[in-house]
Enzyme design. Structure first.
Site, PDB file in Angstrom:
ATOM      1  N   GLY A  44      42.125  40.491  49.162  1.00  0.00           N
ATOM      2  CA  GLY A  44      41.957  40.442  47.725  1.00  0.00           C
ATOM      3  C   GLY A  44      40.643  40.236  47.119  1.00  0.00           C
ATOM      4  O   GLY A  44      40.403  39.494  46.056  1.00  0.00           O
ATOM      5  N   SER A  97      40.776  42.662  55.118  1.00  0.00           N
ATOM      6  CA  SER A  97      39.816  42.805  54.101  1.00  0.00           C
ATOM      7  C   SER A  97      39.187  41.374  54.029  1.00  0.00           C
ATOM      8  O   SER A  97      38.531  40.870  54.904  1.00  0.00           O
ATOM      9  CB  SER A  97      40.649  43.029  52.788  1.00  0.00           C
ATOM     10  OG  SER A  97      39.569  43.422  51.795  1.00  0.00           O
TER      11      SER A  97
END
Length: 514
Positions: free
Chosen positions: A157, A236
């Site tokens: 995120g 990520s």
């Protein structure tokens, strides 16, 4: 090139371990932990899996604990375990309710499936709070090994959004199918996790992750997990966090293996201290808490007294630009380093990889540039893939392999109708597209699964679990994955042609420009 179906041999270990099962386990039974007695329940689909949600691992980081390292939570009461804890505050709450721009939907041919996927990026319907340091456990102790490998997942995120409550990260299928204990965690995000205070702690969010791992080490045996076989994995920003973790605690990692998906400490670039300091003082001035000339203790006390919504209103809106990370790990040369390659890393087995078209996600947030031809735009975004993801992953894998550490490298190629994001140009195997497939949580309400898709996800779960079961050789010995060597056929392509198994090519096959 060569193609082979590398099937992970899991059946034999499970059968052999069956004699070591606990004498009795009732699904959802209450588990005693350092946080208190946690009540559980059956998972929503895998009804033999026990699910424990919203377990606090640190005290609420509010008031005098805001911007400080986490403080361990110790409790003696009951924890219901029925609901996920709130998500940690993002940079801008109002952005959670923003619709994706229609003009970009039209320009890039974003599909109905794609619109649903984009909506999940901002965690719709998930409550947010500054009191958010919780974790979740899925386990199935009534079968398999008495002490199961443990997998702790750090969500992505861009360090400004995300939550362990995102449906894609539900761990019930991992626990049901792979005889592992699956844990997901929350950690402080944006300014709360990475405040940039030059006179204070720069990276509380990374310290949250460490405390969550410590909680797992101390409590997971009560859930049927093996505290000596913890694998830390993430995607990520979560993948970058895994990498930062290996540099921050090289001599006391606690965990036994690392899986870094689409994120490294050098690829998702940490903030220079100067930028972090600038953003800190921008906020302190906006909130009338002083500037660089204000006594640090006075300034911190003021900042800790500001209501969270008022503080949030002063921050940069980063939700609409997920490729931008103004609030992220800050170089402090203690946990985060200017040049990580110059510092020791935990000597742990590593599984690392990227998707085939990471920029397929980020591109659709940026309007087409009229001064660029389609070829020039394609070239630009390919370069972004290489600079931010592929080359840093190659460098990290090369270092690990050169140090004699068991290393495996993969590339995700899976493209399915129910994960398709955009068509003009095709988004391909974009950033984050493998995560729901890996967890077995793809939303099939608009478009159902195609033939072979379920098997692709099952194969990946089996591979990740084989690594967790025996990080020093489970992938190699269980199913024949070759250890990574740049100049040999050792890079494993997953989801290739939509099939389970793996297509193997040279380790540096995709490393142009590196």
């Amino acid at each position: 090139m060569r193609y082979l179906h590398l099937i992970i041999a899991l059946a034999a270990p499970l059968v052999a371990a069956s004699a070591c099962r606990p004498p009795k386990w009732r699904v959802g039974q209450t588990v005693q932990t350092s946080s208190g007695a946690v009540e559980g329940h059956a998972a929503s689909t895998a009804s033999e899996v026990s699910e424990y949600l919203g377990i606090p691992y640190a005290q609420p980081p509010v008031r005098a604990l805001r911007f400080q390292p986490p403080v361990r939570y110790n409790g003696k009461g009951k924890i219901s375990g029925k609901s996920f804890g709130p998500a940690c505050f993002p940079s801008n709450i109002s952005a959670y309710d923003a619709d994706f721009p229609q003009e970009l939907i039209d320009v890039y041919g974003i599909t109905e499936v794609g619109r649903r996927i984009l909506a999940t990026i901002t965690n719709p319907g998930i409550p947010v709070s500054e009191d958010c340091l919780t974790l979740n456990v899925w386990t199935k102790p009534q079968t398999g090994e008495k002490r199961k490998p443990v997998m702790v997942y750090i969500h992505g995120g861009s360090f400004v959004s995300g939550s362990s409550a995102v449906p894609a990260y539900n761990g019930q299928f991992f626990a049901d199918e792979e005889d592992v204990v699956l844990v997901t965690i929350n950690y402080r995000l944006t300014f709360f996790g990475f405040p940039g205070n030059p006179h204070g702690h720069q990276n509380p969010g990374l310290l949250d992750q460490r405390m969550a791992v410590e909680w797992v080490r101390d409590n997971i045996a009560s859930f049927g997990g093996d505290p000596k076989r913890i694998t830390l994995f993430g995607e990520s920003a979560g993948g970058a966090s895994v990498d930062h973790y290996s540099f921050a605690w090289p001599h006391d990692p606690i965990v036994a293996g690392l899986i870094s998906m689409s994120g490294t400490a050098s690829g998702i670039t940490p903030r220079p201290a100067s930028l972090a300091t600038s953003l800190w003082y921008n906020t302190t001035r906006a909130l009338n808490c002083g500037d660089a000339h204000t006594p640090p203790s006075t300034q911190l006390t003021c900042m800790q007294s500001i209501p969270a919504p008022a503080l949030l209103a002063t921050l940069l809106n980063t939700i609409s630009a997920p490729h931008s990370t103004p609030y992220s790990p800050t170089i402090d040369n203690h946990l985060v380093f200017t040049t990580p390659s110059h510092h020791p890393t935990a000597p742990l087995p590593l599984l690392i990889g990227t998707t085939d078209n990471e920029s397929g996600l980020f591109r659709i947030f940026v309007p087409p540039q009229p001064h660029l031809t389609p070829h020039q735009e394609t070239t630009f975004w390919h370069a972004q893939n290489q600079i931010n993801f592929v080359c840093p992953a190659a460098a990290r894998a090369n270092r690990s392999a050169a140090e004699g550490i068991p290393t495996w490298r993969y590339r995700w190629h899976g493209v399915f109708p129910n994960t398709e994001l955009a068509r003009t140009p095709p988004s391909g195997a974009y950033h984050d597209s493998e995560v729901a497939v890996l967890f077995g949580t793809v939303d099939g309400s608009v478009v159902g699964e195609v033939e072979g898709q379920r098997e692709v996800g099952g194969y990946m779960r089996g591979a990740w679990a084989a690594f967790a079961r025996e990080p020093w050789g489970g992938l190699e010995g269980g199913g024949g994955w070759p250890r990574y060597v740049a100049g040999e056929e050792t890079l494993v392509r997953l989801g290739w042609e939509g099939k389970p198994g793996a297509s193997v090519v040279r380790g540096d096959f995709y490393d142009d420009g590196c």
